[in-house]
Design a protein around this motif. Structure first.
Motif, short mmCIF file in Angstrom:
data_model
loop_
_atom_site.label_atom_id
_atom_site.label_comp_id
_atom_site.label_asym_id
_atom_site.label_seq_id
_atom_site.Cartn_x
_atom_site.Cartn_y
_atom_site.Cartn_z
N THR A 288 -7.16 1.73 -8.86
CA THR A 288 -7.25 1.56 -7.41
C THR A 288 -6.80 0.17 -6.95
N ASP A 289 -6.49 0.09 -5.65
CA ASP A 289 -6.17 -1.19 -5.04
C ASP A 289 -7.38 -2.12 -4.98
N TYR A 290 -8.58 -1.58 -5.16
CA TYR A 290 -9.79 -2.40 -5.09
C TYR A 290 -9.94 -3.37 -6.25
N SER A 334 -3.66 3.94 -3.98
CA SER A 334 -4.52 3.56 -2.86
C SER A 334 -4.44 4.60 -1.76
N TRP A 335 -5.45 4.63 -0.92
CA TRP A 335 -5.46 5.42 0.31
C TRP A 335 -5.00 6.87 0.05
N PHE A 364 -4.27 -3.38 5.70
CA PHE A 364 -2.91 -2.85 5.62
C PHE A 364 -2.62 -2.26 4.25
N GLY A 365 -1.84 -1.19 4.25
CA GLY A 365 -1.46 -0.55 2.99
C GLY A 365 -0.53 0.62 3.25
N THR A 442 -1.00 -3.20 -0.39
CA THR A 442 0.39 -2.81 -0.48
C THR A 442 0.92 -3.15 -1.87
N PHE A 443 1.47 -2.14 -2.55
CA PHE A 443 1.94 -2.29 -3.92
C PHE A 443 3.46 -2.40 -3.97
#
Length: 472
Positions: A288-290, A334-335, A364-365, A442-443
């Motif tokens: 995850t982005d977390y 993510s998301w 943002f993402g 954002t990746f």
């Protein structure tokens, strides 16, 4: 000693069947060879197949003939004394079913035989000693997965050096069925943990076209149970996709939730990664982005971990446990939007109910549709991409949750101005036990794209999703 030849691994007419030529060192005392040398042979092109058992067959007479047997495991065959004529037939389902390869094998050759390829040989000298390494221990249960082909099937046109009516055969080998009646050996399955999650459901839909995919529910494998692996038969699987997690981000900030998050997202993942490695199964772990603090506008796979919530900390620990084994994957996303509770379906429902929601405009993402994430995972498995970390997100410009909500309202036929922007601080005011969220999710996905994966356009996916989301 004089080295006869360099180590070389060659492909053959059968996919995955490898012919090995190896150095044999000879002098007046006899000869010596490294019959199986993992580091050198993997570097030369053999799969890292993790053999668990070594079998040896002594064949007293020239003309002894055995096969065709296809077992539900990989094996590596070689000759310790004498010489054989080897023959192999592909009995895996697909366009190559029935493909044939033959070769003479003595001390300077070996053959890697993948699961589902039937193996046979005929000895060309008396007192030939035949050896083979296998990747599974034999059991009574495995017999039901064997397949056999008749040595004399005219469809195969095997040029046996010694006519079969003059050879030494068992009665069972004489009575095996022709290729046309042989039972195909199915590939190992891909286990998916987390059947009821959005990703689990998306992978389950792919199972309609890919029978390898086996989706397991929490009743099958419960990562909160310390003995979760008791009914997980690793030998049945080539890959395990861990789409299960404790994802209650806010509850993870409580004492009980913290324990559950670490148990499921870290401790169980460590054991799953270890067991997968032990059994030669490749793990694809979803993260995850977390695991980031959100201070950078875009992060790649090498960005330092910096989780700011208990959930993020537990997921970061799980990642590190997986990456301790070089053959595993971590797919960060993510998301996620799929079948089940998610932000897009919630916004659509609120629009239909005439509710004007307050939505944060400073996080943002990019949305990631579960169908795309499932396709990405199967792409990594199918393309045999290098193990390690990959970032996967939808193809769009970075957006805030507020921007996404406005698009959902507009595409659903409602006034996007009904959506009210608020800051994260305003949204969380008065709400107890809210976990901190990364401000940027954002990746950089260039590494994934370099493997040949191409994302589908975000707008098309969002329209498709909204057209099929049921009203709740």
């Amino acid at each position: 000693m004089v080295e006869a030849m360099q180590l070389r691994v060659q492909d053959t007419a059968i996919s995955g069947l490898k012919l090995v030529s190896m150095p044999v060192h000879r002098d007046t005392r006899g000869w010596f060879k490294e019959n199986w040398q993992r580091e050198k042979m993997v570097a030369a092109g053999l799969p890292d197949f993790h053999p668990v058992q070594n079998n040896v067959a002594f064949n007293e007479q020239r003309g002894t003939t055995r096969g065709f047997h296809a077992e539900p495991w990989d094996k590596y065959i070689s000759v310790l004394s004498g010489e054989i004529f080897g023959a192999w037939v592909d009995v895996r389902p697909g366009p190559d079913f029935g493909a044939v390869f033959t070769a003479k094998v003595s001390q300077g050759e070996a053959v890697f035989v993948p699961r589902g390829v039937a193996n046979a040989y005929q000895t060309l000298r008396d007192e030939t000693v035949y050896s083979y390494l296998v990747t599974e221990h034999w059991s009574e249960a495995s017999l039901g997965q064997y397949s056999y082909v008749n040595l004399a099937d005219p469809q195969l046109q095997i040029p046996w050096p010694i006519a079969l009516d003059e050879a030494v055969l068992s009665q069972a080998d004489r009575e095996h069925p022709p290729l046309a009646s042989a039972k195909p050996v199915l590939p190992k399955k891909i286990a998916v943990l987390g059947a009821t999650g959005q990703l689990g459901r998306a992978l389950a839909r792919l199972a309609d076209d890919d029978q390898r995919i086996s989706v397991l529910s929490r009743q099958d494998v419960d990562l909160s149970d310390p003995d979760f692996a008791r009914d997980l038969f690793f030998s049945d699987y080539s890959h395990i996709v861990n789409a299960a997690a404790m994802t209650a981000v806010d509850r993870a900030e409580s004492a009980e939730g913290r324990r559950e998050a670490w148990k499921v997202n870290a401790t169980a993942v460590r054991e799953l990664a270890r067991l997968a490695h032990q059994h030669g199964v490749q793990l694809v772990h979803v993260s995850t982005d977390y695991v980031f603090d959100g201070s950078s506008t875009e992060v790649d796979e090498d960005h330092p971990l910096s989780p700011i919530s208990v959930y993020g900390q537990s997921k970061a620990a799980g990642e590190q446990a997986v990456l301790a084994f070089a053959e595993h994957y971590v797919v960060r996303t993510s998301w996620v939007i799929g079948q089940g509770n998610n932000f897009v379906s919630t916004m659509r429902r609120l629009a239909q109910q005439g509710i004007a929601p307050e939505v944060v405009d400073d996080q943002f993402g990019r949305l990631t549709f579960a169908s795309e994430l499932a396709r990405c995972i199967m792409h990594l498995i199918g393309s045999a991409s290098a193990p390690g970390i990959y970032h996967m997100q939808g193809m769009s410009e970075p957006m805030s949750w507020y921007d996404v909500a406005r698009q959902v309202f507009s595409m659903s036929g409602y006034d996007p101005d009904s959506v009210q922007p608020v800051t994260t601080e305003q949204y969380q005011r008065g709400k107890p036990l809210m976990a901190p969220r990364p401000a940027n999710s954002t990746f950089n996905t260039n590494k994934l794209r370099a493997t040949g994966f191409i994302e589908q356009p975000f707008q098309d996916l969002l329209k498709e999703f909204l057209s099929g989301v049921p009203v709740r």
